[in-house]
Design a protein around this motif. Structure first.
Motif, mmCIF file in Angstrom:
data_model
loop_
_atom_site.group_PDB
_atom_site.id
_atom_site.type_symbol
_atom_site.label_atom_id
_atom_site.label_comp_id
_atom_site.label_asym_id
_atom_site.label_seq_id
_atom_site.Cartn_x
_atom_site.Cartn_y
_atom_site.Cartn_z
ATOM 1 N N GLN A 209 14.015 25.502 10.762
ATOM 2 C CA GLN A 209 13.478 26.849 10.523
ATOM 3 C C GLN A 209 13.040 27.499 11.841
ATOM 4 O O GLN A 209 13.317 28.676 12.083
ATOM 5 N N VAL A 210 12.386 26.726 12.691
ATOM 6 C CA VAL A 210 11.947 27.236 13.995
ATOM 7 C C VAL A 210 13.159 27.666 14.821
ATOM 8 O O VAL A 210 13.166 28.746 15.429
ATOM 9 N N GLU A 211 14.183 26.838 14.839
ATOM 10 C CA GLU A 211 15.384 27.164 15.592
ATOM 11 C C GLU A 211 16.042 28.438 15.058
ATOM 12 O O GLU A 211 16.486 29.289 15.838
ATOM 13 N N GLY A 212 16.086 28.567 13.735
ATOM 14 C CA GLY A 212 16.675 29.759 13.139
ATOM 15 C C GLY A 212 15.945 31.025 13.539
ATOM 16 O O GLY A 212 16.569 32.058 13.838
ATOM 17 N N ILE A 213 14.625 30.958 13.548
ATOM 18 C CA ILE A 213 13.828 32.121 13.949
ATOM 19 C C ILE A 213 14.134 32.492 15.402
ATOM 20 O O ILE A 213 14.324 33.663 15.747
ATOM 21 N N ALA A 214 14.192 31.472 16.266
ATOM 22 C CA ALA A 214 14.440 31.721 17.683
ATOM 23 C C ALA A 214 15.836 32.322 17.914
ATOM 24 O O ALA A 214 15.991 33.281 18.674
ATOM 25 N N LEU A 215 16.830 31.778 17.239
ATOM 26 C CA LEU A 215 18.189 32.268 17.443
ATOM 27 C C LEU A 215 18.369 33.686 16.907
ATOM 28 O O LEU A 215 19.059 34.510 17.523
ATOM 29 N N ARG A 216 17.732 33.975 15.759
ATOM 30 C CA ARG A 216 17.848 35.332 15.210
ATOM 31 C C ARG A 216 17.211 36.365 16.124
ATOM 32 O O ARG A 216 17.660 37.508 16.203
ATOM 33 N N ASN A 217 16.152 35.937 16.806
ATOM 34 C CA ASN A 217 15.433 36.857 17.698
ATOM 35 C C ASN A 217 15.847 36.706 19.154
ATOM 36 O O ASN A 217 15.215 37.302 20.030
ATOM 37 N N GLN A 218 16.840 35.853 19.390
ATOM 38 C CA GLN A 218 17.371 35.643 20.733
ATOM 39 C C GLN A 218 16.277 35.213 21.704
ATOM 40 O O GLN A 218 16.123 35.739 22.811
ATOM 41 N N MET A 224 3.962 29.640 19.238
ATOM 42 C CA MET A 224 3.193 30.068 18.072
ATOM 43 C C MET A 224 3.219 31.567 17.865
ATOM 44 O O MET A 224 3.122 32.049 16.738
ATOM 45 N N ASP A 225 3.372 32.337 18.929
ATOM 46 C CA ASP A 225 3.360 33.786 18.785
ATOM 47 C C ASP A 225 4.539 34.277 17.941
ATOM 48 O O ASP A 225 4.446 35.303 17.265
ATOM 49 N N ALA A 226 5.658 33.538 17.967
ATOM 50 C CA ALA A 226 6.826 33.927 17.177
ATOM 51 C C ALA A 226 6.726 33.473 15.724
ATOM 52 O O ALA A 226 7.413 33.996 14.853
ATOM 53 N N ILE A 227 5.856 32.509 15.454
ATOM 54 C CA ILE A 227 5.720 31.945 14.104
ATOM 55 C C ILE A 227 4.663 32.690 13.299
ATOM 56 O O ILE A 227 4.829 32.968 12.104
#
Length: 258
Positions: A209-218, A224-227
């Motif tokens: 899930q963390v990886e997916g968030i990072a890849l979608r947002n490049q 933690m700021d992205a989560i």
């Protein structure tokens, strides 16, 4: 996520136990018992080891009988299943010796199911172990050790017991570094541990899930700021409010809670 095997602390303990069984003094004491709660990575670790070493891997069924077990073993080894049990047993014994003359290790996952009906299936597994003096790895839940201890003829053949526990912060950090396509910052690694309770099955889902968030947002490095307040684990059992509740604040306060 990358497809690699991560050598966690549980794997290292398992590997050390394998070496101990291989160097045992009593040839008939060739059984290794792997225990632990669900989700700690027992099946994945032992299954990966079996695949790498060429060991025979079977998952026990609740309705196994000694003959049912031998039939499943025969199918795995591509051995003729026909005929009486004695002949099937002898064919299997011959098939379980590799071309170099050494017996092939046998892994039984969900081994709790072998203990029904006075451990009749486990007794049959012991017959193979005694005949071939081979290594047998039994994988089961926490309670299996106490259940096996009731059968002296079997428990005396257990050379080592490995208890899988929760993943450590170092384990999760190593898993993130090895498998994740992006960099996971230390505070977020700690949050993954907090939310998953160190259960590797949930850790893997959280990392995905963390990886997916990072890849979608490049994002090349995610913290933690992205989560924010997003939960990384969805446990229908509601194991505990603290285990699945998102962090109430940012990384500094999260780190201070450990």
């Amino acid at each position: 996520m990358k497809k690699q095997f991560v050598k966690t602390s549980n794997f290292i303990a398992f590997q050390n136990a394998i070496r101990a069984v291989e160097s045992r003094g009593a040839a008939e004491a060739g059984m290794l018992l792997v225990t632990g709660e669900a989700g700690y990575g027992k099946s994945h670790t032992v299954g990966s080891w079996a695949e790498q070493t060429g060991a025979i891997y079977l998952r026990a069924n609740q309705d196994w009988t000694p003959h049912y077990f031998m039939t499943e073993l025969a199918k795995e080894l591509r051995v003729d299943t026909r005929g009486p049990g004695e002949k099937l047993f002898n064919r299997l014994v011959a098939a379980m010796v590799n071309p170099g003359g050494e017996p092939t290790p046998l892994v039984i996952d969900e081994a709790d199911h072998t203990l029904h009906h006075s451990a009749a299936v486990l007794e049959k597994i012991r017959d193979f172990s005694d005949r071939l003096e081979m290594m047998v790895i039994l994988v089961g839940m926490d309670q299996i050790q106490a259940k096996v201890s009731r059968h002296a003829q079997i428990s005396s053949r257990i050379a080592r017991v490995v208890s899988f526990g929760a993943a450590t912060l170092q384990d999760i950090s190593l898993t993130c570094d090895t498998l994740c396509e992006v960099k996971v910052e230390p505070a977020l690694v700690a949050e993954i541990l907090r939310q998953t309770g160190g259960r590797m099955r949930e850790v893997m889902n959280a990392i995905a899930q963390v990886e997916g968030i990072a890849l979608r947002n490049q994002i090349a490095s995610i913290g933690m700021d992205a989560i924010g307040n997003r939960p990384l684990v969805h446990d229908w059992r509601c194991r505990s409010k603290t285990a699945t509740k998102p962090a109430a604040s940012r990384a500094g306060q999260i780190q201070g809670g450990f």
